[in-house]
Design a protein around this motif. Sequence first.
Motif, PDB file in Angstrom:
ATOM      1  N   VAL A  28       0.822  -1.213   0.000  1.00 16.98           N
ATOM      2  CA  VAL A  28       0.000   0.000   0.000  1.00 16.98           C
ATOM      3  C   VAL A  28       0.859   1.268   0.000  1.00 16.98           C
ATOM      4  CG1 VAL A  28      -1.723   1.312   1.296  1.00 16.98           C
ATOM      5  CG2 VAL A  28      -1.944  -1.160   1.082  1.00 16.98           C
ATOM      6  N   GLU A  29       1.906   1.280   0.814  1.00 14.51           N
ATOM      7  CA  GLU A  29       2.716   2.502   0.925  1.00 14.51           C
ATOM      8  C   GLU A  29       3.436   2.822  -0.385  1.00 14.51           C
ATOM      9  OE1 GLU A  29       6.383   2.938   1.468  1.00 14.51           O
ATOM     10  OE2 GLU A  29       6.580   0.938   0.604  1.00 14.51           O
ATOM     11  N   LYS A  30       3.713   1.816  -1.187  1.00 14.31           N
ATOM     12  CA  LYS A  30       4.372   2.070  -2.474  1.00 14.31           C
ATOM     13  C   LYS A  30       3.475   2.938  -3.360  1.00 14.31           C
ATOM     14  CE  LYS A  30       6.075  -0.141  -6.649  1.00 14.31           C
ATOM     15  NZ  LYS A  30       5.071   0.471  -7.531  1.00 14.31           N
ATOM     16  N   GLY A  31       2.185   2.626  -3.355  1.00 13.22           N
ATOM     17  CA  GLY A  31       1.241   3.422  -4.140  1.00 13.22           C
ATOM     18  C   GLY A  31       1.242   4.878  -3.707  1.00 13.22           C
ATOM     19  N   PHE A  32       1.370   5.104  -2.413  1.00 11.34           N
ATOM     20  CA  PHE A  32       1.421   6.456  -1.852  1.00 11.34           C
ATOM     21  C   PHE A  32       2.677   7.179  -2.353  1.00 11.34           C
ATOM     22  CE2 PHE A  32       3.008   9.170   1.638  1.00 11.34           C
ATOM     23  CZ  PHE A  32       1.932  10.019   1.835  1.00 11.34           C
ATOM     24  N   ARG A  33       3.827   6.483  -2.307  1.00  9.50           N
ATOM     25  CA  ARG A  33       5.066   7.123  -2.765  1.00  9.50           C
ATOM     26  C   ARG A  33       5.029   7.393  -4.269  1.00  9.50           C
ATOM     27  NH1 ARG A  33       8.942   3.657  -2.669  1.00  9.50           N
ATOM     28  NH2 ARG A  33       7.938   1.879  -1.695  1.00  9.50           N
ATOM     29  N   ASP A  34       4.467   6.446  -5.016  1.00 11.23           N
ATOM     30  CA  ASP A  34       4.401   6.615  -6.470  1.00 11.23           C
ATOM     31  C   ASP A  34       3.478   7.768  -6.863  1.00 11.23           C
ATOM     32  OD1 ASP A  34       6.112   4.504  -6.838  1.00 11.23           O
ATOM     33  OD2 ASP A  34       4.581   3.053  -7.432  1.00 11.23           O
TER      34      ASP A  34
END
Lengths: 368, 498
Positions: free
Chosen positions: B459-465
């Motif tokens: 989930v956090e990857k989507g936030f960073r992307d």
Amino acid sequence: MTHPGPSDLQSFRDLARRFATQELEPRALEMDEYPFRPLDRGVLKAAREAGLLDVMLPEDRGGAGPSVEAFCEILLTLAKSDAGFASVVLVSTLAQQGLIAWGAPGLVESRERSSLIAFPAYDLPSDLQRDLKARKQGDGFSLDGKVEYLALAPVADAMIVPATLNDPDRVGLFLVDSAERGISIGDPVLSLGLRSCPVADVGLESVKVPAERLLCRDAGRAFAELAERFRPAVAALAVGVLTASFEAAMSYAKQRYQGGCMIIEHDQVRMMLANMAVVAESGNALVRAMARAVDGGESWALPQAGLILLTEQVSRATTDGVQCLGGYGYMRDYGQEKRMRDAKQIESLFGAVPLKRLDLLTEILGKS
Amino acid sequence: MVEPDIATPSIDTDGGFDFDDHFFGLVVLEKHDPRMVAKVRESWLKTRRFCREHLVPHVLSEDRKNMADPQYISWDLVRLAARHGQLSRFIPPFFGGGGEGAPAAMGPYAEEQSAVDTGFSGMLGGHGLGLVGLALTFNMRVLQRVAEKVVAGEKSETPYLIDAAITEPTAGTDVEEVELYPKARLISHAKKVPGGAILNGRKVFISTGHMASDHLVFMPFDLKDPVHDYGCFIVPKHAKGFSLGRKERKMGHLVSTVSELIFEDCFVPEEDIVLQTADGSGGSDPDRFAVLLETVLGITRTAVGAMGVGNARGSFERVLALAKRTLHKGRTLVNQQWAQTLLTNMHINVVTARSVYLESTFALMANLEGGLAGPLPPVLETALARRVFANRWFKKVFHSEKLRARMLDQLLETKPEGRARIQFMSSLSKVVGSDAAMENGHMAVEFLSRAGVRHDRGVEKGFRDAKLLQIFEGTNQLNRLNIFKHYLGRRLPGVKVF
């Protein structure tokens, strides 16, 4: 509770500022490389020597007393330089204060300043995780199961963990040595932010614990009471991060030329900066009000409401802090994206935001 | 909260939704233009299958490898994309490509990729930008050469990618906007010399830079008049005087390398000068640079909007997958009203932003003169057409300056109001899509707390992307001004626009 005077507050601020500039600032970006780079034990040692890990101990034991306001001052300053390390101080102090509140006197004296203690700081107080079971065995207990996402677990010598007692609705808190047989500490979990505050999943298999290590039998209430006192501290972390993000955005906006002028001349940039200032300025005052409310044992709803408001606003505002720096904001070298990640991670301390909201209302309903 | 044990996050859990659940406008259009919509459907389904079957297993591990080692380059993903024909999908069949070039396919394609990995979409987007930029110069000689390299590269272990280099250290947003271009602080420039040109300067934040075999470089000949006297060049990665600088370390989009390109007396032979305006090759209409830049941005901003929708949907799908299995006070999250409402809010962001990128696509198709209206005529998709395009004599005509001038002129016929519509709609697509992505990223992390912030849950990857989408292709601030200017500004004479 004691209120620190202005000169006390100033001396805490000075202590934290010295440590932040000398120890944290030069290393913040490197420390953010954890777990791909080993943890900087030197900083930890320096923090201990400076007394930063013992500030909330009573004065006769070398601390400054249990003033949340003073503690918040320190966190505000540390978080400006590295919120990750500031949260090491927060989690370790949480564990220490938990131990003091719940532990048998002998246990506390031998433990309170010896080492770091891991603590489930990301758990929602009203819904602690229950994947660890405690069974009565002889004079003590045997623990089986797991604890997820336990803060400081990779570096701590001991840990405070929630475990169900007999029936699944009764949760107790145990103090367990990390080196105890049957404990397996997982690889450090790579996280969105606060990376220099290590976290791991922990497995426990038939871990023997003597009876006096059961710190409390009603973890729900005990944890909630502790969390209540530390909500201003979490908010202080957030506001510290935002202050740094705002300063970086301001200084960049004054130097970056675009669209025929420095970008500080663009209203849209000014609006973003102004919004950051709104949150930072009122956030500073709110954190202090929250801390005083807690120290004075007064308003019970303010700290929870303030925590929700500030962590949410700060995570939005640090997102704009990146936007002010454009492409450079997205690059790791400038440190601005780290602040956005740190702020978002801070929001998760003490559980998910929507559930914090529901809990606040439950509390309000209960008292009305 | 009690979370499920999962090694890789499940994102194939959108309950079997298909094309007809997402694209109502296109479903209606199908009655009028079945061939075009069939192409979109086919392209969408292919992308979806590729991403969900082949890309998913690599998303988190590649992200982590890039984080662990700043010098790491995701060649495995490039090869994976190549093996599945992802690098040549939009190249016309007469050049040997996949021929999926229906303009309406672009958005759904970018959305599907980004739902699984926005960084991967950015990586192929850098390559796509190189191809689109090149196509719009209408230099068929170079275009055919590059297209054939892409197609051949897909069958080798060293796939061929091309990027586009515009941004400079002191000029980002300025070179993303026609009116701002003259104000940009440019340092890079080209100099005409016998037999070619010499390039000097630096380009930064170039997507796909470290992966590209050739770079499509934009530089002015005259720094005092960059709009009217500029050139476009092909620079191979091994060219003398060219070197790759640092590979930037970013918050997200980690598989998509972003690079610094350095030019030190880099000689470009005549045949690699794709376009130059000073001596009038390919026509010398003063407006041409503007139309060219606007068209590229019209396409890329629409696509970034679709990437945002994909990213926002990826967050939604990941949260849904976890909500189905995560317990709070003894009940799964998906069974709780507050959680259903939050999921719905995320879904609302996806659906509203999707309708904007589709409208932006239609704005391009409706207003741009010169071939973006629909798919290729069937005759151009035959094997015969491919043979004809390989013929030496045919190439002579196809590559002629005369034909090129005609195609450029056609693009220039795009009417001022048509240009304005493309401008404000593509900016809208970009702003709405990227804001939806960022907002859903925030909501997803907040929703899940522990599971939201740990890398292994996805989930956090989507936030960073998500964050990059608000910055690149012109910041959302610039794009908001652009929307006002081109939508309202025209109707408010005397009002100052920025």
